[in-house]
Write an enzyme that holds these catalytic residues in place. Structure first.
Site, PDB file in Angstrom:
ATOM      1  N   ASP A 352       0.835  -1.196   0.000  1.00 43.22           N
ATOM      2  CA  ASP A 352       0.000   0.000   0.000  1.00 43.22           C
ATOM      3  C   ASP A 352       0.875   1.253   0.000  1.00 43.22           C
ATOM      4  O   ASP A 352       1.864   1.334   0.742  1.00 43.22           O
ATOM      5  CB  ASP A 352      -0.895  -0.025   1.244  1.00 43.22           C
ATOM      6  CG  ASP A 352      -1.768   1.200   1.379  1.00 43.22           C
ATOM      7  OD1 ASP A 352      -2.676   1.362   0.551  1.00 43.22           O
ATOM      8  OD2 ASP A 352      -1.528   1.984   2.311  1.00 43.22           O
ATOM      9  N   GLU A 388       1.655  -0.393  -4.992  1.00 42.28           N
ATOM     10  CA  GLU A 388       0.737   0.691  -5.299  1.00 42.28           C
ATOM     11  C   GLU A 388       1.638   1.903  -5.478  1.00 42.28           C
ATOM     12  O   GLU A 388       2.133   2.469  -4.491  1.00 42.28           O
ATOM     13  CB  GLU A 388      -0.270   0.922  -4.174  1.00 42.28           C
ATOM     14  CG  GLU A 388      -1.266   2.027  -4.515  1.00 42.28           C
ATOM     15  CD  GLU A 388      -2.225   2.333  -3.367  1.00 42.28           C
ATOM     16  OE1 GLU A 388      -3.366   2.748  -3.660  1.00 42.28           O
ATOM     17  OE2 GLU A 388      -1.841   2.177  -2.190  1.00 42.28           O
TER      18      GLU A 388
END
Length: 731
Positions: A352, A388
């Site tokens: 993330d 990401e």
């Protein structure tokens, strides 16, 4: 329990049971003393000063302490927030290396390092609180790591054959009627035969699980509106599986339940990829609670503002950022990653806001220590690594810039395909790059098409059904006045906002869903679909369901029957992709003949059959394109190194609101082409579809995609007329 405390060892960190006792070790560079706190079943606390410090690791060994023991720490040191020091021994601290956790955080003034009942809001964190919080915070649990893995093995699916299904552990099975109620919404539920049967029927090869690290489920801003954290992007610990997804009453069984889930998925040849959040923690900013790292050693674990260390650098929008420049923080992350691979047998990770991990100083640095360590690690370098590739800091959008071994969520793919099908400006050249694996982003770096993780929808944003049903977000249920969530969704409601009974609108929405799914699974790169899209799952326009742990987020399994045609279409589409290596190439297209078929490996045409020109590539208003994929010019080989030959494919994309006629280009094939897929039909795939040959015109319905196949048997007498067809030039 013996009263003896032996010196023990400084490694491994955490609580390690050896069959006779438990070694406890915790890092704190700036603490002046450290107490281990043991709790009996009634919650009574026993404090033990750790007797040894080695290389800033406080450690001790307790004979007779074994699995099931609940524990925490109290760290002593100065409380001087303006200097970045936030020690407060009144706060029980969660071990960063705890392998299992008991209890949730309960909101109370006691969980904060400062008093909540006085001082102006702007200064309230400067005074030390004397409230004890041991009754309001989770505790670590000593575990027995032994588990019978049997013949478990990593499926080790090649990247170019990987198909990812992003899903939430709880939401997937919470309402599944074929799973016992005790197991619904748990690790055992995901590993249940009924859940695995659905995954196998789809044909996916990997599940990407939203965060399963134990997280702060009750951040303060949600408690006042009766909601809590559902997605889990607020980690408190990077080793323990989230206790709320376990069906076991004994916290020590959480680890075994997770392992059993992984084992069951592996037996079905499904890989397990974890969404991990190493960029920040659930302790928030300087007004957040003191639960673990803040109280253990705030200066070491977090990025503090250099000239004002009272405050945190925040590249994530979540209040803090981990100090990845510190060797112990790097060690914490690396130890966690290896643990999940070696001990829990997971197959990969999606990081993330991964750009935050690359910030050694301020700028994003693709050669940051974190990536160098991953690259040389003998365990992690062989797993699936997905970034990401952005964060919220300046210069944080880094799509295409992550180093070798890393694949990326390709946000440019998502945006381009949404714009193409919703009749917005989209250059044909941009569409072509995204459809063929985004060579403009990855090829120059030595990467292959699998570097692009293609997606249309993900957990963050509209579901596929909502993307074709709403122009605007509808997040009122989140209690933030509809201010949260992305406002620019690149969605189109097909003429009516939200629910409708108009058959024409509903038919168009269904067709658009098929268009997006077909585009996703026919593109080069690795497809990732949002779990539930295959059944038409809806959040009713909420594009930020991070706090909706209810039926808005949970799968409605009745949709399998109400949207059977969509489910069947998705299953057949994935099956078709897996049957055709031309759709999952392991190498880039070259735009030329390779093996002597006399025809290029890929060619691009206008609807009239003419080759797309350089000028055409820059046309942002064109919504029609024809693509030829040559099955005899593959660079793929089988395990024995033998050349693979596939059928050839013609694709007609028509995003115009009216029918278009497409020519079968005479330069690519002299044989018959049969229509296999037409998205204007409810199930898409056609048995014994019509056939066409070169020179004929094929009618393609408005806003639809058509796929034609020619078996691999080329007549190359026409010569390589298409040999000059290449991808658009990069700008």
């Amino acid at each position: 329990m013996s009263a003896a405390v032996w010196p023990g060892r400084s490694h491994p960190l955490g609580a390690t049971w050896d069959g006779q006792g438990t070694n406890f070790a915790i890092f704190s560079e700036n603490a002046t003393a450290m107490e281990l706190c043991l709790f009996d079943p009634q919650g009574n606390e026993r404090r033990i000063a750790l007797p040894e410090v080695t290389n800033h690791v406080w450690h001790g060994y307790l004979p007779d302490v074994g699995p099931g023991q609940h524990y925490g720490y109290r760290a002593y040191g100065p409380y001087k927030p303006k200097e970045g020091k936030r020690f407060n021994a009144n706060k029980l601290l969660l071990d960063p290396y705890a392998l299992a956790i008991s209890g949730d955080m309960k909101f109370s003034p006691a969980i904060f390092g400062f008093p909540m009942d006085h001082f102006a809001d702007g200064d309230r964190d400067l005074e030390k609180s004397d409230l004890d919080d041991k009754d309001f915070v989770p505790k670590g649990v000593v575990v027995d790591k032994n588990f019978d893995w049997g013949h478990d093995r990593h499926p080790d699916t090649p990247w170019h054959e990987t198909i990812i299904y992003e899903v939430h552990v709880k939401g997937f099975t919470r309402k599944h009627p074929e799973i016992p109620s005790k197991l619904q919404g748990t690790y055992s539920g995901l590993g249940h035969p009924a859940a695995i049967e659905h995954l196998k029927s789809l044909g996916i090869t990997a599940v990407e699980l939203l965060p399963v690290h134990h997280y702060n489920a009750y951040p303060g801003h949600l408690i006042g509106v009766g909601l809590h954290n559902y997605w889990g992007y607020d980690s408190l610990n990077y080793f323990a599986p989230f206790a709320g997804y376990s069906s076991a009453e004994d916290p020590g069984e959480q680890v075994k339940e997770f392992k059993a889930m992984v084992k069951a998925l592996h037996e079905a040849d499904i890989e397990v990829i974890l969404d991990v959040v190493y960029n920040h923690t659930g302790e928030g900013n300087h007004f957040g609670p003191t639960l673990s790292l803040r109280g253990i050693d705030n200066e070491a674990y977090y990025r503090l503002v250099k000239l004002n260390p009272r405050y945190y650098m925040d590249f994530t929008g979540c209040g803090n950022s981990l100090n990845v420049r510190h060797p112990q923080v790097l060690k914490l992350i690396m130890d966690s990653l290896r643990y999940w691979v070696e001990e829990m047998h997971v197959d990969g990770f999606r990081f993330d806001l991964a750009s935050a991990l690359a910030r050694e100083l301020y700028e994003v640095d693709s050669l940051a220590a974190f990536f160098n360590i991953i690259h040389q690690d003998p365990v992690l370098s062989t797993t699936k690594l997905i970034a990401e590739p952005w964060d919220l800091g300046e210069g944080g959008y880094q799509v295409g810039n992550f180093p070798l071994l890393w694949s990326e969520w390709n946000g440019k793919y998502r945006d381009t395909m949404r714009d193409f099908w919703r009749d917005q400006y989209c250059r044909l050249g941009e569409f072509a790059f995204r459809f063929t694996g985004s060579s403009d982003l990855y090829q120059a770096n030595g990467k292959l098409p699998h570097a692009s993780i293609n997606f249309i929808t993900a957990h963050d944003g509209f579901t596929l059904r909502d993307m074709v049903s709403y122009n605007e977000k509808h997040n009122e249920a989140n209690g933030e006045g509809n201010r949260d969530g992305e406002s620019y969704n690149r969605s189109w409601n097909c003429g009516v906002e939200g629910e409708t009974t108009q058959e024409e609108v509903l038919a168009l929405r269904s067709q658009q869903q098929r268009n997006f799914l077909a585009t996703l699974f026919l593109s080069q790169g690795v497809p990732m679909m949002l779990g539930g899209d295959e059944m038409g799952h809806t959040h009713h326009g909420n594009n930020n369901t991070y706090c909706q742990d209810n039926e808005l987020s949970w799968f409605d399994w009745n949709l399998r029957y109400r949207n059977q045609e969509l489910l069947t279409f998705t299953q057949q589409l994935i099956k078709f992709r897996k049957q055709h290596p031309i759709l999952c190439r392991c190498r880039w297209f070259l735009g030329r003949e390779i093996h002597g078929s006399g025809v290029v490996d890929i060619a691009w045409f206008n609807p009239d059959g003419t080759i797309i020109s350089d000028e055409d590539w820059h046309d942002g208003g064109s919504k029609a394109i024809s693509i030829f994929l040559n099955g005899e010019e593959l660079l793929n080989t089988n395990k024995q190194g033998q050349r693979i030959i596939d059928d050839s494919i013609l694709l007609f994309f028509n995003a115009y609101p009216e029918l278009q006629e497409y020519a079968i280009p005479s330069s690519v094939q002299q044989k018959d082409w049969q229509v296999i897929l037409d998205t204007r039909y409810p199930t898409g795939f056609i048995e014994e579809g019509p056939t066409y040959n070169h020179g004929q015109m094929v009618p393609v319905a408005a806003r639809s995609l058509m796929l034609l196949v020619c078996p691999h048997c080329f007549d190359t007498s026409s010569g390589p007329d298409g040999a000059t067809c290449t991808l658009p030039k990069q700008e």
